[in-house]
Design a protein around this motif. Structure first.
Motif, PDB file in Angstrom:
ATOM      1  N   VAL A 196       0.871  -1.179   0.000  1.00 47.50           N
ATOM      2  CA  VAL A 196       0.000   0.000   0.000  1.00 47.50           C
ATOM      3  C   VAL A 196       0.909   1.232   0.000  1.00 47.50           C
ATOM      4  CG1 VAL A 196      -1.832   1.233   1.209  1.00 47.50           C
ATOM      5  CG2 VAL A 196      -1.659  -1.251   1.419  1.00 47.50           C
ATOM      6  N   THR A 197       0.639   2.156  -0.866  1.00 42.40           N
ATOM      7  CA  THR A 197       1.421   3.390  -0.919  1.00 42.40           C
ATOM      8  C   THR A 197       1.325   4.120   0.414  1.00 42.40           C
ATOM      9  OG1 THR A 197       0.536   3.583  -3.127  1.00 42.40           O
ATOM     10  CG2 THR A 197       1.842   5.423  -2.330  1.00 42.40           C
ATOM     11  N   PRO A 198       2.420   4.662   0.872  1.00 40.56           N
ATOM     12  CA  PRO A 198       2.381   5.413   2.126  1.00 40.56           C
ATOM     13  C   PRO A 198       1.272   6.454   2.176  1.00 40.56           C
ATOM     14  CG  PRO A 198       4.635   5.135   1.432  1.00 40.56           C
ATOM     15  CD  PRO A 198       3.776   4.526   0.354  1.00 40.56           C
ATOM     16  N   SER A 199       1.066   7.142   1.068  1.00 39.62           N
ATOM     17  CA  SER A 199       0.035   8.196   1.100  1.00 39.62           C
ATOM     18  C   SER A 199      -1.354   7.594   1.270  1.00 39.62           C
ATOM     19  CB  SER A 199       0.125   9.043  -0.175  1.00 39.62           C
ATOM     20  OG  SER A 199      -0.392   8.327  -1.271  1.00 39.62           O
ATOM     21  N   THR A 200      -1.608   6.501   0.539  1.00 45.78           N
ATOM     22  CA  THR A 200      -2.908   5.838   0.691  1.00 45.78           C
ATOM     23  C   THR A 200      -3.064   5.356   2.117  1.00 45.78           C
ATOM     24  OG1 THR A 200      -2.533   4.971  -1.522  1.00 45.78           O
ATOM     25  CG2 THR A 200      -4.422   4.115  -0.304  1.00 45.78           C
ATOM     26  N   ARG A 201      -2.016   4.716   2.605  1.00 48.48           N
ATOM     27  CA  ARG A 201      -2.059   4.184   3.953  1.00 48.48           C
ATOM     28  C   ARG A 201      -2.409   5.296   4.953  1.00 48.48           C
ATOM     29  NH1 ARG A 201       0.404  -0.093   5.921  1.00 48.48           N
ATOM     30  NH2 ARG A 201       1.728  -0.255   4.078  1.00 48.48           N
ATOM     31  N   ALA A 202      -1.764   6.428   4.769  1.00 43.97           N
ATOM     32  CA  ALA A 202      -2.003   7.544   5.686  1.00 43.97           C
ATOM     33  C   ALA A 202      -3.462   7.980   5.625  1.00 43.97           C
ATOM     34  CB  ALA A 202      -1.085   8.702   5.352  1.00 43.97           C
ATOM     35  N   ARG A 203      -3.979   8.096   4.391  1.00 44.89           N
ATOM     36  CA  ARG A 203      -5.365   8.530   4.239  1.00 44.89           C
ATOM     37  C   ARG A 203      -6.304   7.554   4.930  1.00 44.89           C
ATOM     38  NH1 ARG A 203      -5.225   8.765  -1.059  1.00 44.89           N
ATOM     39  NH2 ARG A 203      -6.986   7.411  -1.536  1.00 44.89           N
ATOM     40  N   VAL A 204      -6.026   6.279   4.710  1.00 46.32           N
ATOM     41  CA  VAL A 204      -6.890   5.263   5.317  1.00 46.32           C
ATOM     42  C   VAL A 204      -6.784   5.300   6.840  1.00 46.32           C
ATOM     43  CG1 VAL A 204      -7.255   2.786   5.560  1.00 46.32           C
ATOM     44  CG2 VAL A 204      -6.856   3.774   3.301  1.00 46.32           C
ATOM     45  N   GLN A 205      -5.570   5.422   7.313  1.00 46.62           N
ATOM     46  CA  GLN A 205      -5.402   5.437   8.770  1.00 46.62           C
ATOM     47  C   GLN A 205      -6.110   6.627   9.387  1.00 46.62           C
ATOM     48  OE1 GLN A 205      -1.151   5.030   8.862  1.00 46.62           O
ATOM     49  NE2 GLN A 205      -1.257   2.871   9.514  1.00 46.62           N
ATOM     50  N   ARG A 206      -6.053   7.724   8.692  1.00 46.93           N
ATOM     51  CA  ARG A 206      -6.753   8.916   9.144  1.00 46.93           C
ATOM     52  C   ARG A 206      -8.246   8.629   9.283  1.00 46.93           C
ATOM     53  NH1 ARG A 206      -7.396  14.603   8.632  1.00 46.93           N
ATOM     54  NH2 ARG A 206      -8.772  14.834  10.430  1.00 46.93           N
ATOM     55  N   ALA A 207      -8.778   8.020   8.219  1.00 48.44           N
ATOM     56  CA  ALA A 207     -10.215   7.718   8.230  1.00 48.44           C
ATOM     57  C   ALA A 207     -10.554   6.732   9.340  1.00 48.44           C
ATOM     58  CB  ALA A 207     -10.630   7.152   6.873  1.00 48.44           C
ATOM     59  N   ILE A 208      -9.678   5.758   9.527  1.00 48.00           N
ATOM     60  CA  ILE A 208      -9.912   4.769  10.581  1.00 48.00           C
ATOM     61  C   ILE A 208      -9.979   5.470  11.932  1.00 48.00           C
ATOM     62  CG2 ILE A 208      -8.810   2.904  11.872  1.00 48.00           C
ATOM     63  CD1 ILE A 208      -7.867   1.750   9.216  1.00 48.00           C
ATOM     64  N   ALA A 209      -9.031   6.363  12.139  1.00 51.52           N
ATOM     65  CA  ALA A 209      -8.995   7.072  13.411  1.00 51.52           C
ATOM     66  C   ALA A 209     -10.218   7.969  13.564  1.00 51.52           C
ATOM     67  CB  ALA A 209      -7.711   7.889  13.515  1.00 51.52           C
ATOM     68  N   ASP A 210     -10.536   8.709  12.501  1.00 52.56           N
ATOM     69  CA  ASP A 210     -11.680   9.632  12.554  1.00 52.56           C
ATOM     70  C   ASP A 210     -12.967   8.899  12.907  1.00 52.56           C
ATOM     71  OD1 ASP A 210     -10.072  11.688  11.964  1.00 52.56           O
ATOM     72  OD2 ASP A 210     -10.820  12.023   9.921  1.00 52.56           O
ATOM     73  N   LEU A 211     -13.140   7.756  12.280  1.00 58.84           N
ATOM     74  CA  LEU A 211     -14.400   7.045  12.476  1.00 58.84           C
ATOM     75  C   LEU A 211     -14.352   6.111  13.669  1.00 58.84           C
ATOM     76  CD1 LEU A 211     -15.261   6.127   8.785  1.00 58.84           C
ATOM     77  CD2 LEU A 211     -16.048   8.067  10.119  1.00 58.84           C
ATOM     78  N   GLY A 212     -13.163   5.929  14.188  1.00 55.57           N
ATOM     79  CA  GLY A 212     -13.046   4.991  15.299  1.00 55.57           C
ATOM     80  C   GLY A 212     -13.367   3.569  14.873  1.00 55.57           C
ATOM     81  N   PHE A 213     -12.923   3.249  13.679  1.00 51.88           N
ATOM     82  CA  PHE A 213     -13.215   1.919  13.143  1.00 51.88           C
ATOM     83  C   PHE A 213     -12.506   0.818  13.936  1.00 51.88           C
ATOM     84  CE2 PHE A 213     -11.488  -1.460  10.360  1.00 51.88           C
ATOM     85  CZ  PHE A 213     -12.664  -2.135  10.101  1.00 51.88           C
ATOM     86  N   GLN A 214     -13.247  -0.246  14.200  1.00 49.13           N
ATOM     87  CA  GLN A 214     -12.666  -1.447  14.826  1.00 49.13           C
ATOM     88  C   GLN A 214     -13.106  -2.637  13.998  1.00 49.13           C
ATOM     89  OE1 GLN A 214     -11.705   0.289  18.858  1.00 49.13           O
ATOM     90  NE2 GLN A 214     -11.189  -1.700  18.044  1.00 49.13           N
ATOM     91  N   PRO A 215     -12.174  -3.397  13.492  1.00 46.26           N
ATOM     92  CA  PRO A 215     -12.589  -4.519  12.632  1.00 46.26           C
ATOM     93  C   PRO A 215     -13.455  -5.509  13.394  1.00 46.26           C
ATOM     94  CG  PRO A 215     -10.252  -4.663  13.171  1.00 46.26           C
ATOM     95  CD  PRO A 215     -10.735  -3.338  13.671  1.00 46.26           C
ATOM     96  N   ASN A 216     -14.395  -6.070  12.726  1.00 48.50           N
ATOM     97  CA  ASN A 216     -15.292  -7.059  13.320  1.00 48.50           C
ATOM     98  C   ASN A 216     -14.638  -8.425  13.217  1.00 48.50           C
ATOM     99  OD1 ASN A 216     -17.218  -9.083  13.599  1.00 48.50           O
ATOM    100  ND2 ASN A 216     -18.860  -7.699  13.008  1.00 48.50           N
TER     101      ASN A 216
END
Lengths: 413, 413
Positions: free
Chosen positions: B66-86
DNA sequence: CGAGGTGTTGACATCGTTGACACGGGCTTG
DNA sequence: CAAGCCCGTGTCAACGATGTCAACACCTCG
């Protein structure tokens, strides 16, 4: 057999299932040509019984709306194929696992072990599994551990609060109810099951007072611990009740280990005006105090111990204890949780589990010297008066859980 | 709030998710018009991060590609939404839950509690949860309980064998490995972790022999219990080794409770030629024996107890014990299971966990009278010779698990 | 400049089950 | 006899994640 493990793992097996052959569901042909045991699913059963998967599901879930003949056919197929429903799939579909999470301080601690045992039994009776996790002595781990259970979609949680705040559970509670045990949570309103520490401290002290003691020592661990604080408060209240002035020199707290407790007790007893009785407010303290007394031949000092411990009843004199009954607490907590699962919107409840005083000898010793108690009678107990003392009466296990006093505490208004 | 619970439960929410609004994932509008907290899924994160669900999955699973930039964007979204994998969904997909099952006799028993604690810790370190179940005293329940864990797709099992046969696990093992603890399974070849009961019995007895005793009593529970049998065999072997004839009157077995043990010990000691030392082969026996000796002032009888117990080190003399170390057993079992999960086809292994003798006083008492031992030296121990005795040396906890002796037992040929 | 390789990303099917809903046949009822 | 109902059963999609495979961008090298 020197096949690679591929021949065994072979998970994605795209073998066309072909005609409704009974064995196709049990043994499956790999692409490589091996026969491997395969999981039997609803669809396999459905094919054999010549019905739809949904109907099999209905049979499995005891749905009424199935013709007896269909049901029989399906059950036959289930038995023939040895079908076992995949509970993970079910959990995913229904959005919650039939599992409850239990978070304790340490499983190695007999108190939590017995609590866990009781919770597990109650859960098992209702077909639920239990995941246990221990937090250890790092309160910050609590929330991490709770999260790790939440992501596994547990239906509910039983938690020994350790963290400074439980606000992190505020959003979760509506979906996954939490019952706290042993202590009240911080920053949050929730169901809880507590031991009546105050009443217990009061009862233990009163018991010693009733046997004529006037100088009663208190042995406890850190005051940070709310449990210790409450037991101490009970001790003080009982003394005050009888108009006995609070003598700070009789209170020894901060003993975190049996060794420290032993030293603290030694100091208590070697003082200028030593106590004639000691209330040891937890097991670790007792494990320091009791051997000290036995070792030094001071079996004249009366002792009441909070927490029963192994050998307490084998010693001479046997040790009078306030029995905690972790099983009762566990059962009450499980019970509260299951009720909560049935009604998520009822107001939060705090269940106070009664404790009982088990007289065995050490707590019934009378003080030496002329100051012998004014009480008559062999035991010197007055008729039970206060609610606290009512709780002290031994209760049959079955009824005790239901007999626990409940005090509703309103949910946020 | 007097809304019906519908407003809260509102599970199937068919609200069209509309444009990539950050909050749509966290709060969701019910058909009834309420905002309810909703589970955040991979797709929600994907929408917010403007990537596909697969990419989010890659980020969550630490996939390199995964490209670092994509990874960062995704991680940001994960943090923002408080995502927890099921994890339930993941388990379904991958076919196995990241959970191990533990089946013990009783969680209330301190031995199993500490074992459980150790297993849980090891599992937790590897990100696995633990489901515990206790069988109680009905061996037939074992298979039922194992099934209830298997249908939950546990990755592996640790089982205390109780059932008469374990053939029912034959077909399962390839998919869900089982490690047996404390005893060997019947009718099946499998990994196991055992305590070296024979060596322990031998060592305890030899320890007493080394201190000059010639008449040594054996106190144990039912001979049905293989554990007792092995300890007794060790006792006999040590005696035979020194050419001491086996005196049946010194062996008292069948004591199932502390009370029975106490009575058995009383009988032993009141006989015509009483033992000068006793090997108490389990904790219940010791809890009967030790208070008896202390109560009757017979602290001249030497004692070695199998199983450490609370207060054993606080008594006078402190009780010499063979320390079981349930933690070590639990760690070894967990370790064996995790290794097995990595290589399903390796041959079955039996791990023998060393025990250690903890000299504390009661086991080092010398027999009274002129028959004092021929040994010189304060302790009288010979240099370790047999493997059994090597195991007796205290080992640092860290290394002990790895230092355990392994004896491979071939899988079916 | 094009062929081929490398590396990132997405579409889609799938794990096994169950909820929503539809369908058809037999029953009741006005 | 038609309308309506209940009952047994089936179809379909979905729960939330991930494995497979293909598309595509970019780079290198002949």
């Amino acid at each position: 057999m020197t096949e690679t493990s591929d021949s065994q793992r072979c998970v994605p097996c795209s073998f066309d299932r072909g005609p409704p052959d009974r064995w196709a569901a049990v043994l499956r042909l790999c692409p490589k040509g091996f026969l491997v045991p395969a999981r039997v699913t609803l669809r396999d059963v459905a094919r054999v019984a010549a019905v739809s998967a949904k109907t099999v599901s209905r049979v499995v879930n005891q749905d009424e709306h199935v013709t007896p003949s269909t049901r029989a056919r399906v059950q036959r197929a289930i038995a023939d194929l040895g079908f076992q429903p995949n509970l993970v799939a079910r959990s995913l579909r229904v959005g919650r696992a039939d599992v409850i999470g239990l978070v304790v301080e340490s499983l190695a601690d007999p108190f939590f072990a017995r609590l866990t045992s009781a919770v597990e039994q109650e859960a098992h009776e209702r077909g639920l599994a239990v995941m246990v996790s221990s937090v250890g002595h790092v309160p910050e781990r609590e929330s991490v551990i709770v999260q790790s259970l939440l992501v596994r979609q547990v239906a509910g949680l039983i938690v020994t609060p350790m963290s400074q705040s439980h606000a992190y559970l505020a959003g979760t509670q509506q979906r996954t109810p939490v019952v706290f045990v042993d202590r009240l949570p911080e920053d949050i309103t929730s169901d809880a099951v507590l031991v009546d520490d105050l009443a217990a401290g009061e009862a233990a002290t009163r018991h010693l007072l009733d046997h004529g003691h006037r100088r009663i020592g208190f042995l406890g661990s850190e005051l940070r611990n709310p449990t210790t604080r409450l037991r101490l408060a009970g001790y003080r209240r009982a003394l005050a009740e009888r108009g006995i002035p609070d003598d700070g020199s009789l209170v020894a707290v901060g003993a975190g280990s049996a060794q420290q407790a032993r030293e603290a007790a030694e100091k208590l007893l070697s003082g200028p005006r030593p106590p004639t009785a000691i209330f040891s407010s937890n097991m670790r303290c007792s494990l320091g105090l009791v051997p000290l007394l036995h070792g030094s031949g001071r079996t004249d000092v009366a002792v009441v111990s909070f927490d029963d411990f192994p050998m307490a009843d084998s010693l001479e004199p046997a040790v009078t204890v306030i029995d905690h009954d972790p099983e009762l607490i566990g059962r009450a907590a499980a019970d509260r949780l299951f009720r909560r699962l049935e009604d998520l919107d009822a107001p939060a409840e705090t269940v106070v589990v009664p404790v009982r005083l088990v007289p065995r000898g050490s707590g019934e010793l009378r003080p030496p010297g002329p100051s012998g108690g004014r009480d008559s009678g062999a035991d010197g107990r007055r008729p039970p008066a206060s609610p606290a003392e009512r709780d002290m009466r031994p209760a049959p296990r079955q009824e005790a859980a239901d007999g626990a006093r409940r005090s509703g505490r309103g949910r946020r208004p």
